[in-house]
Design an enzyme around this catalytic site. Structure first.
Site, PDB file in Angstrom:
ATOM      1  N   ASN A  96      37.181  43.154  26.397  1.00 25.92           N
ATOM      2  CA  ASN A  96      36.616  42.842  27.399  1.00 25.92           C
ATOM      3  C   ASN A  96      35.092  42.304  26.827  1.00 25.92           C
ATOM      4  OD1 ASN A  96      36.140  41.539  30.090  1.00 25.92           O
ATOM      5  ND2 ASN A  96      35.045  43.683  30.968  1.00 25.92           N
ATOM      6  N   GLU A 112      44.462  41.030  33.333  1.00 27.36           N
ATOM      7  CA  GLU A 112      44.170  41.127  35.291  1.00 27.36           C
ATOM      8  C   GLU A 112      45.469  40.816  35.478  1.00 27.36           C
ATOM      9  OE1 GLU A 112      39.915  41.595  35.790  1.00 27.36           O
ATOM     10  OE2 GLU A 112      40.095  40.281  35.131  1.00 27.36           O
ATOM     11  N   ASP A 122      29.164  45.663  36.228  1.00 27.01           N
ATOM     12  CA  ASP A 122      30.186  44.996  34.849  1.00 27.01           C
ATOM     13  C   ASP A 122      29.285  45.171  34.322  1.00 27.01           C
ATOM     14  OD1 ASP A 122      31.220  42.818  34.202  1.00 27.01           O
ATOM     15  OD2 ASP A 122      31.219  41.937  36.120  1.00 27.01           O
ATOM     16  N   ASN A 156      33.225  47.395  30.147  1.00 28.35           N
ATOM     17  CA  ASN A 156      32.408  46.684  30.206  1.00 28.35           C
ATOM     18  C   ASN A 156      30.769  46.894  29.612  1.00 28.35           C
ATOM     19  OD1 ASN A 156      31.815  44.109  32.254  1.00 28.35           O
ATOM     20  ND2 ASN A 156      33.301  44.546  33.526  1.00 28.35           N
ATOM     21  N   GLU A 176      31.006  35.121  31.386  1.00 22.44           N
ATOM     22  CA  GLU A 176      30.064  36.584  31.316  1.00 22.44           C
ATOM     23  C   GLU A 176      28.949  36.409  30.039  1.00 22.44           C
ATOM     24  OE1 GLU A 176      30.997  39.651  30.752  1.00 22.44           O
ATOM     25  OE2 GLU A 176      31.362  40.122  33.203  1.00 22.44           O
ATOM     26  N   ARG A 204      43.288  42.659  26.243  1.00 22.55           N
ATOM     27  CA  ARG A 204      42.159  42.054  24.926  1.00 22.55           C
ATOM     28  C   ARG A 204      41.236  42.318  25.314  1.00 22.55           C
ATOM     29  NH1 ARG A 204      38.771  40.067  29.162  1.00 22.55           N
ATOM     30  NH2 ARG A 204      39.014  40.016  31.410  1.00 22.55           N
TER      31      ARG A 204
END
Length: 299
Positions: free
Chosen positions: A103, A121, A204, A154, A18, A101
């Protein structure tokens, strides 16, 4: 149309790659592997990778004006000292939500570090809903909370004139826009500029190009799509040889290359055999459009 070329430049086997960010001074791509708790830096000249492991999931990384980097680690905004492989906590959020958390995160044109949270998740894109929120860390280290009830905070970026903030909450299947006040960091007037189609799957990470168009990585969709946020139309689809595309950024000489991260977590052995480059870092050339340099945190 120039001919588009896609290559896996780094077979990294990220569990969930990511937050790709180009660092011009070192000709390197920074990125994270969230569940592996790693921040990585790939040198595009030497092809070497340096990896720093943290003590909690690392969900985003960004450049810092004073040197080094900043990152979101667990529910903390942190400063990273790359040489010492250490992190200093600048601020903590979601103290009341032990299962949360951070992202995705990115720095705005005024040097504030925006990042949102989500519940941890149980499987990719399976989680307790509406637990997240969007925050920004100001240069003086105070934190502003914008809104909560977020599923998976996101992709984010800003229009070229800095008057619009673009944002993705993945499970809304929408790319949203807000009016943006660069001086104060305030956002208002939320609206959707693009709703994803079924085969595009889950929106995303996201970045903007030098023409003001948005590029969105489609998780489980195996593609990045180019959108016109003014007309709401999709302009282009670039398919990759992996399904779990997670994020994208421009980099390389004159920001003429696109780098795409992806994930392996959630794939079965058969899927991994079919897509051996899953979790790698991909470079796309020949798009015929350039990106812009990333902003650096001012604190």
């Amino acid at each position: 149309m120039s001919s588009i070329k896609i290559e896996c430049v780094l077979p990294e086997n990220c569990r969930c790659g990511e937050s790709p960010v180009w660092e011009e001074v070192s000709n390197s791509l920074l990125f994270v592997d969230i569940p592996a708790k790693k921040v990585c830096r790939w040198d595009s000249f030497t092809k070497q990778v340096q990896r720093v492991t943290m003590d909690a999931p690392v969900s985003s990384v960004a450049l810092r004006q004073s040197g080094g980097y900043v990152a979101t680690i667990g529910t903390k905004f942190c400063a990273l000292n790359w040489k010492e492989q250490s992190a200093v906590v600048l601020a903590t959020v979601d103290n009341d939500k032990k299962n949360n958390r951070f992202n995705d995160g990115k720095v705005d044109p005024a040097g504030r570090y925006f990042a949102g949270t989500m519940a941890e998740e149980t499987a990719p894109a399976v989680l307790e809903r509406h637990q997240g929120a969007l925050y920004s860390l100001f240069p003086d280290h105070h934190v502003k909370k914008y809104f909560d009830q977020v599923d998976i905070s996101n992709g984010l970026d800003w229009s070229l004139d800095h008057k619009i903030f673009y944002y993705i909450d993945s499970l809304s299947y929408s790319v949203d826009a807000f009016d943006y006040d660069l001086q104060t960091g305030q956002i208002s007037n939320r609206r959707s500029v693009y709703k994803l189609e079924k085969e595009e799957q889950i929106p995303d990470g996201m970045c903007i190009d030098a023409e003001g168009k948005l590029w969105v990585a489609c998780y489980n969709g195996g593609r990045v799509i180019r959108l016109d946020p003014v007309t709401g139309k999709r302009l282009q689809t670039v398919k990759l040889p992996v399904d779990k595309t997670t994020s994208c950024c421009f980099g390389g000489k004159n920001y003429s290359e696109m780098y795409v991260t992806c994930a392996r977590d959630g794939m079965d052995p058969e899927g991994l055999l079919r897509q051996p480059e899953a979790g790698g870092i991909f470079k796309i050339t020949g798009l015929g459009v350039k990106g812009i340099a990333p902003y650096s945190y001012a604190g």
